[in-house]
Design a protein around this motif. Sequence first.
Motif, PDB file in Angstrom:
ATOM      1  N   ALA A 319      74.208  97.083  58.897  1.00 52.79           N
ATOM      2  CA  ALA A 319      75.354  98.323  58.860  1.00 52.79           C
ATOM      3  C   ALA A 319      74.098  99.565  58.043  1.00 52.79           C
ATOM      4  N   PRO A 320      73.381 100.712  59.134  1.00 47.91           N
ATOM      5  CA  PRO A 320      73.114 101.986  58.438  1.00 47.91           C
ATOM      6  C   PRO A 320      73.233 102.265  57.277  1.00 47.91           C
ATOM      7  N   ILE A 321      74.867 102.704  57.248  1.00 42.95           N
ATOM      8  CA  ILE A 321      75.044 102.922  55.415  1.00 42.95           C
ATOM      9  C   ILE A 321      74.468 102.114  54.750  1.00 42.95           C
ATOM     10  N   THR A 322      74.246 100.775  54.788  1.00 42.72           N
ATOM     11  CA  THR A 322      73.879  99.674  54.009  1.00 42.72           C
ATOM     12  C   THR A 322      72.309 100.128  54.019  1.00 42.72           C
ATOM     13  N   LYS A 323      71.916 100.071  54.496  1.00 39.42           N
ATOM     14  CA  LYS A 323      69.965  99.818  54.906  1.00 39.42           C
ATOM     15  C   LYS A 323      69.307 101.282  54.174  1.00 39.42           C
ATOM     16  N   PHE A 324      70.708 102.187  54.559  1.00 42.80           N
ATOM     17  CA  PHE A 324      70.396 103.730  53.501  1.00 42.80           C
ATOM     18  C   PHE A 324      69.813 103.455  52.386  1.00 42.80           C
ATOM     19  N   MET A 325      71.473 103.353  51.286  1.00 43.50           N
ATOM     20  CA  MET A 325      71.441 103.027  50.311  1.00 43.50           C
ATOM     21  C   MET A 325      70.494 102.559  49.597  1.00 43.50           C
ATOM     22  N   TYR A 326      69.934 101.023  50.287  1.00 43.66           N
ATOM     23  CA  TYR A 326      69.274  99.972  49.642  1.00 43.66           C
ATOM     24  C   TYR A 326      67.850 101.512  49.614  1.00 43.66           C
ATOM     25  N   SER A 327      67.682 102.140  50.513  1.00 43.31           N
ATOM     26  CA  SER A 327      66.118 102.466  51.419  1.00 43.31           C
ATOM     27  C   SER A 327      65.970 103.571  49.599  1.00 43.31           C
ATOM     28  N   VAL A 328      66.874 104.202  49.672  1.00 40.99           N
ATOM     29  CA  VAL A 328      67.472 105.207  48.517  1.00 40.99           C
ATOM     30  C   VAL A 328      66.608 104.751  47.051  1.00 40.99           C
ATOM     31  N   VAL A 329      67.644 103.664  46.527  1.00 39.54           N
ATOM     32  CA  VAL A 329      67.368 102.931  46.090  1.00 39.54           C
ATOM     33  C   VAL A 329      66.302 102.730  45.490  1.00 39.54           C
ATOM     34  N   SER A 330      65.103 101.937  46.719  1.00 41.92           N
ATOM     35  CA  SER A 330      64.070 101.318  46.472  1.00 41.92           C
ATOM     36  C   SER A 330      63.374 102.647  46.147  1.00 41.92           C
ATOM     37  N   HIS A 331      63.235 103.468  46.824  1.00 43.04           N
ATOM     38  CA  HIS A 331      62.604 105.071  47.008  1.00 43.04           C
ATOM     39  C   HIS A 331      62.899 105.550  45.333  1.00 43.04           C
ATOM     40  N   VAL A 332      63.907 105.487  45.067  1.00 37.04           N
ATOM     41  CA  VAL A 332      63.873 106.249  43.261  1.00 37.04           C
ATOM     42  C   VAL A 332      62.669 105.262  42.812  1.00 37.04           C
ATOM     43  N   LEU A 333      62.670 103.891  42.900  1.00 36.19           N
ATOM     44  CA  LEU A 333      61.670 102.639  42.195  1.00 36.19           C
ATOM     45  C   LEU A 333      60.827 103.161  42.500  1.00 36.19           C
ATOM     46  N   LEU A 334      60.551 103.237  43.547  1.00 40.38           N
ATOM     47  CA  LEU A 334      59.303 103.308  43.733  1.00 40.38           C
ATOM     48  C   LEU A 334      58.845 104.957  43.184  1.00 40.38           C
TER      49      LEU A 334
END
Length: 687
Positions: A319-334
């Motif tokens: 689901a695009p919403i799931t991918k987006f949430m994972y992307s936000v978390v991983s970008h902050v972690l980056l």
Amino acid sequence: MADTEETKPPPTEPAKDDTAVVPMEPTVADPSTSAAMEKALLADDADAVQNELDGGLELSEYLTRETLEKLYKQALEDATAEQKESMVYTNMVNKFIEDGKYEGHSFLHILGEIMSHDLIEDYEIPNLYDDKKADRPLELHDLFIWAAITGRTKLTKLFWNIDSDQIVSGLIACMMFTFTAKHLPDDIYHADLREDLFKLSMEYQQLSLFVIKECYRLDKKGTSDILVKQRRKWGDIAPLDAVDMAEDMEIMSHAACQFTLDNIWMGRMTSSTPKWKILAAMIFPPLLFIIEYVEDEDPTHEHEDGLTVLDRITFYYTAPITKFMYSVVSHVLLIFIFSYMVLFELQPLSKEPIGWSEGLMVLWIAILGLEEIRQMVGAGVMIQTWISNPWNILDIFIVALFEISFLIRLSLEKGFEKTDFQLIRILYCFTLILICYRTFPMFYLSKTMGPKIVMIWKMVGDVMFFLCILAVFVVAYGVPRLALTEPDSKFTPAYTEKVFRTPYWQMHGELLYLEEGEGPDLPWYVDFMEAGYMLLVNVMLLNLLIALFTFTIEHVQEHAHQYWSYYRYDVIQEYHDRPLGPGPLLLVGLVWKLWQHYGAENGEMSNNPFRRAFSGKEDTNLQELEKKAVANVQTKLEKGIYKIQQPAEDSPPEDVGGELKSLSERMTSMEGDLKAIRTLLEDLNKI
């Protein structure tokens, strides 16, 4: 007809079955009828063309590639000098023929290439008149294109009314008229013609919007399907694609488009799924089984019979919403890991080896680079389309800057590390700054923050305009001031810097010469120059910049919902196509995408919710819904319930979808709504 008997007759023996297919000679349209039709078309006589069609003219027999090409050339020959200038497409085709750019190709093929590459900025649609598909039967939409290109406005409206796919054809006409207007000579002699073309562009944009409104009023779910239904005769694009190509924020912000985007955003999860469940499943994956899913592509349904465990897992993680949430978390972690590396681990190799955080960053950013390459070559769009997105350019710059910085770090000899290592720190810190800025597009999905990001982006343009004006005042003041106060100085970089440094800081109220002790020695005329400069820059230019910012903020704020809706489309489309995987695990998602790509080539096409194919009864129902909506639009236009609004006389619009509405336009819209309510009440009273 296939023979059902076991023993077949000899090939030389004629078939005994009366229903056997007998080859027939191709039919040819009656010459007199063809001549009458051609005359009516060239004369822009909509009534005569309608009579010919109603009188039994078979369009498939009349309209061939040779006939259509003849119509284009004859229209150009019959046109006046002013009309010829407005036939931008035909003129471009003739120029390409003269230059030999498409040698060996037909007139229509070259026209199709122009429409494919030049009509829609940064997009490419298939060539509608490819010579390789010369056997394609021509239809009404081909005459619609001819009428729009040759300036037959009455016929353009006629073919729009009687043909199908009015949403797409209306937006295509909108883009064609805008394209023609922008390619006219930019002088006073063509101002009226340019204004007329912009009016036509706005008219067909509004007609498309009216059809969408009527469809949505009749059937919300059906309208959602209509917006993503592929249109074969327009190169398999969907109406939602056409809205994006036309950059029409007004249509994109309509409830029908947003309802469709909501469904795509949730994937196969039900539209009523609360966000906390999705977040909880990210933290504790087994919780994804408490989420409700649907078997079909309509998240408004709430059934999940027959779904396996694998189906639920796939639906959640794709689901695009799931991918987006994972992307936000991983970008902050980056950002956190990169900051830790720059602050605590980054040391010359002579002191410490490469730490875990730097090694992780090398792998992580390299995988992000692979994802950008995948988007560039595998997104199914032109390279120019990908490059036109500034955030893609920023991504590539981040990847290239970091990897180059890392290679420089490895190549430095130990004897030079003490003097050169500061360069590595600067490059890494600059990379971190860009990574932080890359967070901004994630705010587009927020109704509150999204328009603010648009404001900032537009204010950057205001600043660039301000700096151009400021540079004139700075040079006009800085050079004479320095020449009068230090006439015997020699050329040095530090001396040249004063030309810009002192006027710039004085603009902010910092009188540097007082700190340097130069004040008492300045001649009176230098003081006079300085007073004039401070008055012009501090009072006038700074207030001009504030006024520019105020106008930009008010304009974006007034259309905040339109901006949010339009940019939201791009984000949803990006994350639908994006592979799943937080951080370095994105590599797994890339491999999965690669497998899907080759699987699609082998016939296992994955469903694209932005472009869907319908068949059978479902397709028939959608066609009937769109036809009914078009009929309602025509009726309401005749009754004055819908009114075509015209752009302001003094400012033809460059962006049809993003215009400011005047008070009179709003009153007209309210008047139309009141008439619609009155008509509805009258119909109820009759019942």
